[in-house]
Design an enzyme around this catalytic site. Sequence first.
Site, short mmCIF file in Angstrom:
data_model
loop_
_atom_site.label_atom_id
_atom_site.label_comp_id
_atom_site.label_asym_id
_atom_site.label_seq_id
_atom_site.Cartn_x
_atom_site.Cartn_y
_atom_site.Cartn_z
CE LYS A 53 13.05 21.83 0.17
NZ LYS A 53 13.99 23.04 0.15
CG ASN A 54 10.33 25.22 1.07
OD1 ASN A 54 11.73 24.47 1.08
ND2 ASN A 54 9.96 25.45 -0.02
NE ARG B 58 19.94 31.01 -4.01
CZ ARG B 58 19.20 31.88 -3.51
NH1 ARG B 58 18.26 31.54 -2.72
NH2 ARG B 58 19.50 33.18 -3.70
CB ILE C 93 8.61 32.13 -9.46
CG1 ILE C 93 7.44 32.15 -9.26
CG2 ILE C 93 9.57 32.60 -8.48
CD1 ILE C 93 6.88 33.42 -8.57
C1 UD1 Z 1 11.47 29.84 -1.74
C2 UD1 Z 1 11.44 28.18 -1.49
C3 UD1 Z 1 11.56 27.68 -2.81
C4 UD1 Z 1 10.56 28.27 -3.86
C5 UD1 Z 1 10.45 29.67 -3.83
C6 UD1 Z 1 9.45 30.46 -4.34
C7 UD1 Z 1 12.40 27.74 0.54
C8 UD1 Z 1 13.81 27.24 1.36
N1 UD1 Z 1 12.44 27.80 -0.73
O1 UD1 Z 1 12.89 29.85 -2.27
O2 UD1 Z 1 11.12 26.33 -2.84
O3 UD1 Z 1 10.43 27.75 -5.16
O4 UD1 Z 1 10.55 30.35 -2.47
O5 UD1 Z 1 8.36 30.26 -3.97
O6 UD1 Z 1 11.65 28.15 1.13
N2 UD1 Z 1 14.73 37.46 -5.61
C9 UD1 Z 1 15.34 38.68 -6.04
N3 UD1 Z 1 16.13 39.14 -4.85
C10 UD1 Z 1 16.27 38.80 -3.70
C11 UD1 Z 1 15.49 37.53 -3.39
C12 UD1 Z 1 14.61 36.76 -4.28
O7 UD1 Z 1 15.25 39.27 -6.98
O8 UD1 Z 1 16.90 39.35 -2.85
C13 UD1 Z 1 13.91 36.83 -6.57
C14 UD1 Z 1 14.50 35.58 -7.10
O9 UD1 Z 1 15.47 35.44 -8.09
C15 UD1 Z 1 12.98 34.72 -7.87
C16 UD1 Z 1 12.07 35.34 -6.94
O10 UD1 Z 1 12.60 36.44 -6.27
O11 UD1 Z 1 13.02 35.31 -8.88
C17 UD1 Z 1 11.33 34.47 -5.97
O12 UD1 Z 1 12.52 33.89 -4.97
P1 UD1 Z 1 12.17 33.64 -3.52
O13 UD1 Z 1 10.85 33.73 -3.09
O14 UD1 Z 1 13.25 34.55 -2.71
O15 UD1 Z 1 12.71 32.24 -3.33
P2 UD1 Z 1 13.57 31.59 -2.22
O16 UD1 Z 1 13.16 32.04 -0.93
O17 UD1 Z 1 15.09 31.52 -2.48
#
Ligand code: UD1
Length: 420
Positions: free
Chosen positions: A22-23, A93, A329
């Site tokens: 999925k991801n 999201r 995380i």
């Molecule tokens: C993706 C995955 C999710 C997984 C996560 C971490 C997909 C569709 N989803 O989510 O299943 O749990 O990676 O492995 O692939 N953050 C910021 N600023 C930003 C972006 C992120 O502060 O602009 C923080 C988030 O709040 C979080 C951390 O970074 O604490 C990691 O988030 P991120 O890796 O971006 O997760 P997703 O891409 O949403």
Amino acid sequence: MDKLLISGCGPLDGDIRISGSKNAALPILAAAILAETPVNLSNLPHLKDVTTMLALLRSMGVGITIAENMLVEIDISSMNEFEAPYDLVRTMRASILVLGPMLARFGKADVSFPGGCAIGSRPVDIHLKGLESMGAHIEVDGGYIRATAPNGLKGAHIFMDVVTVGGTENLLMAATLAKGKTILENAAREPEIVDLANFLVAMGAKIEGIGTDRLTIEGVAHLKGCHYRVMPDRIETGTYLVAAAASRGRITVRDTHADILEAVIMKLEEAGAKITLGDDWIALDMEGKRPKAVNLKTAPYPAFPTDMQSQFTAMNAVAEGTGTVVETIFENRLIQVHELNRMGAQIKLEGNTCIITGVERLKAAPVMASDLRASASLVIAGLVADGDTLVDRIYHIDRGYECIEEKFQALGATIRRVAQ
Ligand code: UD1
């Protein structure tokens, strides 16, 4: 609303096939926007989130043809809307992933702000800052991110403060068509990013450092369609392996591979599982024994994945000894603990840490799923509980697990979907 009814069972035993990731599928579908000729994708999982991404592309005029086995052709030539509306973004999201490709290809994108969600605040500031350093103009207006780059994006040297999967993907996609060179520092290294990068390269992108935390992208003028097979889902793979371990069972998961799952496999071995690996399969055998509790801490790849934490919490709940799980995380990602305790688990929650003292067996109870991975832990708990567990709000599970009842039934579990 559908619920899952799970009867506590003995050891799981059997073989299942793992679906496409999925991801990886979600960013790859978004990246299809970059191609000037049709893209053909195979091994897409048939999941709610994938359907939502296809609906989002269709709402923008993109031609989508679905053949048997989720073989999907995506034709961007008819794309005529450049807005990802609130109604679709609020259900997923990952819709934010269309921002970078739309901006790079068409110079404009309006994407509804994803906002908070059940597992914490999850901002997108790093996505936006990165695009701004590539020359995009971004405003937040009426709950929408309104981005423009009338003269196209230009390459930039970007250091991401936090390791973000979605942020790395958005900026990587945007950089493929930007003028000049982009360097992404402190990039996430998840296997799904490698899969996305390989897909972009198959379309003609120039990317170096794939699989490292420093990606160098030399922008090209055009990308063309290609045929691409999406990688196997490592989180689905891990979930079934942990379910088998918690139930003292044995399982072979096929159409997947172990090198995307090393941290998880090491923890399963620590729990007492005998693991055998093939080119495209992983076998786990507990030899009838109760798992031993394990300690783990989530962190970006290659460390232990946050998406596998709740499943190990459920396994620890019936393991021998005491295990500690630390989530680094996301905030609020240990919410499954309260539901597990209602099933007789002994879990103490202290901030972002839970301390789990294993019991022989859990007790069935009606429970409520609160997010995708937390719901997987409730299914595992239901399998190792005495009595019938009813899991409510399973739309969370349907976002990420293809044919979950059928796959567990193939392993000997009694599990069915009931409408109530
Ligand atoms: C993706 C995955 C999710 C997984 C996560 C971490 C997909 C569709 N989803 O989510 O299943 O749990 O990676 O492995 O692939 N953050 C910021 N600023 C930003 C972006 C992120 O502060 O602009 C923080 C988030 O709040 C979080 C951390 O970074 O604490 C990691 O988030 P991120 O890796 O971006 O997760 P997703 O891409 O949403």
